[in-house]
Design an enzyme around this catalytic site. Structure first.
Site, PDB file in Angstrom:
ATOM      1  N   HIS A 181      41.921  24.310 -27.629  1.00  7.71           N
ATOM      2  CA  HIS A 181      40.698  25.063 -27.350  1.00  7.71           C
ATOM      3  C   HIS A 181      39.850  25.254 -28.607  1.00  7.71           C
ATOM      4  CE1 HIS A 181      42.090  29.101 -28.797  1.00  7.71           C
ATOM      5  NE2 HIS A 181      43.260  28.764 -28.305  1.00  7.71           N
ATOM      6  N   ASP A 221      44.844  29.047 -34.478  1.00  5.27           N
ATOM      7  CA  ASP A 221      44.572  29.315 -33.065  1.00  5.27           C
ATOM      8  C   ASP A 221      43.084  29.166 -32.786  1.00  5.27           C
ATOM      9  OD1 ASP A 221      44.859  30.130 -30.435  1.00  5.27           O
ATOM     10  OD2 ASP A 221      44.958  32.259 -30.911  1.00  5.27           O
ATOM     11  N   GLU A 281      39.035  29.612 -24.066  1.00  6.43           N
ATOM     12  CA  GLU A 281      40.420  29.932 -23.694  1.00  6.43           C
ATOM     13  C   GLU A 281      40.743  31.382 -23.994  1.00  6.43           C
ATOM     14  OE1 GLU A 281      44.733  30.558 -24.369  1.00  6.43           O
ATOM     15  OE2 GLU A 281      43.108  30.714 -25.814  1.00  6.43           O
ATOM     16  N   GLU A 282      40.220  31.899 -25.109  1.00  5.85           N
ATOM     17  CA  GLU A 282      40.660  33.204 -25.589  1.00  5.85           C
ATOM     18  C   GLU A 282      40.284  34.363 -24.670  1.00  5.85           C
ATOM     19  OE1 GLU A 282      42.738  33.676 -27.708  1.00  5.85           O
ATOM     20  OE2 GLU A 282      42.635  32.212 -29.321  1.00  5.85           O
ATOM     21  N   ASP A 311      48.544  24.406 -28.628  1.00  8.90           N
ATOM     22  CA  ASP A 311      47.955  25.735 -28.805  1.00  8.90           C
ATOM     23  C   ASP A 311      49.029  26.714 -29.270  1.00  8.90           C
ATOM     24  OD1 ASP A 311      46.278  27.907 -28.842  1.00  8.90           O
ATOM     25  OD2 ASP A 311      46.282  28.203 -26.662  1.00  8.90           O
ATOM     26  N   HIS A 331      45.314  35.872 -33.978  1.00 12.01           N
ATOM     27  CA  HIS A 331      44.204  36.790 -33.655  1.00 12.01           C
ATOM     28  C   HIS A 331      43.885  37.777 -34.782  1.00 12.01           C
ATOM     29  CE1 HIS A 331      45.022  36.310 -29.011  1.00 12.01           C
ATOM     30  NE2 HIS A 331      44.738  35.167 -29.621  1.00 12.01           N
TER      31      HIS A 331
END
Length: 472
Positions: free
Chosen positions: A286, A298, A332-333, A360, A430
């Protein structure tokens, strides 16, 4: 005499079969060696990631940086000389963080301790002057029910269930506590809470808060409460201080804001198959990320590894039987809009997807793959395991694949996910330290080589459902 002739024919057949098998294994071993040599000696993934991370930065869905990433990766795929490169439009949510969040713990008049927080993705802001209230600590939603509205109303709910440190699979540990982040505000608001603070999904103790998606369900906007993550060190301090002073107050201010959906794109490139041009193999990651860091692990790593698969096929002059697509999914997130749109368009066009592989889980050392498939296909895949063992790829397991390729699932397709070593992943996930300097060049390249090798074998031998259909 007939019996001797039969035995000789049988022996000849066995020897010929063994010779063919040895030749096939030799061809495959040589191809995998060439793939790894190309990745490690002439790789492109690290340079691509450098640009995504350091020249563009965090690519929050709907942001200018996400738009720049679409244009950059589209241009790079066109440079590879693929048969097709195009953009697939998708509507995505647009949410901005605003100026940095601010929070402190108040133990008495004028006695405050600053603590690190960040708004959860999709949260509403606090009032303009911030929010201050007493705190009630809980471990789960059952605690909310036990305390009830009488003890929760007017307070900030502090979710403090940590990731389970004794689980070797850190994704299992993450899955065991992420519900408090995703649904915590929705559940706490039912009992009159005015806000929530959630312990960051992180196995180590540090001062970095970790954001992530959250949901209010169908709660009206006017009834939604602000939600933030607190660093693990901050969570430990808040918890211990609450035990000494249950009436302390927590103050936080965040300025996030949601806007109407905007247009964005999945980026797609394709090498058309020589034998089965209307059967598709997909590899992807992503393109969007959170905004605190630059999204290198990520999922910048998965994006560039997936691009590398098609680049290496072109460089090695490998002409796949199936059409092989790289798909760089958007959103995606905080929505999975890109994955859902790709699957919807594939269904609308009646495209036959036979295999999909997603990366991912960060750019760390690859350990193997997980597969969502039936027994027959998994048996074939396991027969390839000796080809991967020289590269220390030992783990072939049944299980999940990836969020973005999940919507493609049907009875015929094989889904897979690259599984790197996960022990350090949630140190960065994140958070503000998900940055380019946290990615090891060699580990990133090994992951791309492993993915290319698996795509090559799936393309060469096909899936069991394909073989069954051919026989029919």
């Amino acid at each position: 005499m007939k019996r001797i002739t039969l035995l000789l024919a049988l022996a000849t057949f066995v020897m010929t079969s063994e010779s063919v098998a040895q030749k096939v294994n030799s061809e495959d071993s040589t191809m995998l060696r060439n793939i790894y040599d190309m990745a490690l000696l002439n790789g492109k993934s690290y340079d691509w990631l450098d640009h995504l991370s350091n020249k563009i930065g965090g690519r929050l869905s709907g942001s200018l940086e996400a738009e720049q990433a679409v244009k950059y990766t589209e241009a790079e795929l066109k440079k590879l000389g693929l048969d097709k490169v195009w953009l697939q439009k998708v509507k995505v949510p647009k949410w901005t963080r605003g100026i940095p969040e601010y929070a402190y713990i108040e133990t008495g008049p004028g006695k405050t301790t600053l603590t690190n927080i960040c708004a959860l993705g999709g949260s509403v802001p606090t009032p303009d002057g911030g929010l201050k209230a007493e705190v009630i600590e809980v471990q789960n939603f059952e605690d909310l029910e036990r305390y009830g509205r009488e003890q929760i109303e007017g307070k900030i709910v502090f979710y403090n269930r940590p990731m389970q440190a004794d689980l070797i699979n850190t994704f299992e540990a993450y899955g065991g506590c992420v519900d408090q982040r995703y649904a915590g505000a929705m559940e706490a608001s039912k009992y009159g809470a005015v806000g929530i603070i959630v312990r960051s999904m992180n196995l180590r103790l540090d001062d970095l808060p970790h954001t992530g998606a959250m949901s209010y369900g169908d709660i009206p906007i006017v009834d939604r409460i602000p939600a933030a993550a607190i660093s693990t060190k901050g969570a430990e301090y808040l918890s211990s201080t609450l035990k000494l002073l249950p009436t302390l107050k927590f103050y936080f201010k965040q300025n996030c804001r949601a806007f109407p959906d905007v247009d964005s794109y999945n980026v797609i490139g394709e090498i058309t198959g020589t034998t089965y041009p209307n059967k598709y193999i997909v590899v992807g990651g992503h393109l969007d990320s959170w905004d605190l860091g630059d999204g290198s692990h990520d999922d910048g790593a998965g994006v560039v590894q997936s691009m590398e698969v098609l680049r290496m096929f072109k460089e090695l002059n490998y002409k796949p039987k199936h059409s092989v697509r790289v798909v760089l999914f958007m959103n995606e997130e905080n929505g999975l809009r890109g994955g859902n749109e790709y699957a919807a368009q594939a269904k609308l066009k009646r495209e036959d997807h036979v295999f999909a592989l997603e990366s991912d889980a960060g750019g760390f050392t690859p350990r193997g793959f997980s597969f969502d498939t039936d027994d027959a296909n998994f048996a074939q895949i396991e027969s390839w395991k000796p080809l991967f063992e020289p590269y220390l790829i030992h783990s072939f397991t049944r299980g999940g694949s990836g969020a973005d390729i999940g919507p493609l699932k049907d009875d015929g397709i094989v889904l897979a996910g690259l599984r790197p070593d996960s022990q350090r992943y949630f140190d960065h996930h994140h958070a503000a330290n998900d940055t380019f300097d946290a990615v090891n060049k060699r580990e990133l390249e090994l992951g791309g080589a492993a993915m290319t090798s698996l795509i090559y074998l799936m393309d060469k031998y096909g899936t069991k459902s394909e073989l069954t259909n051919i026989k029919k």
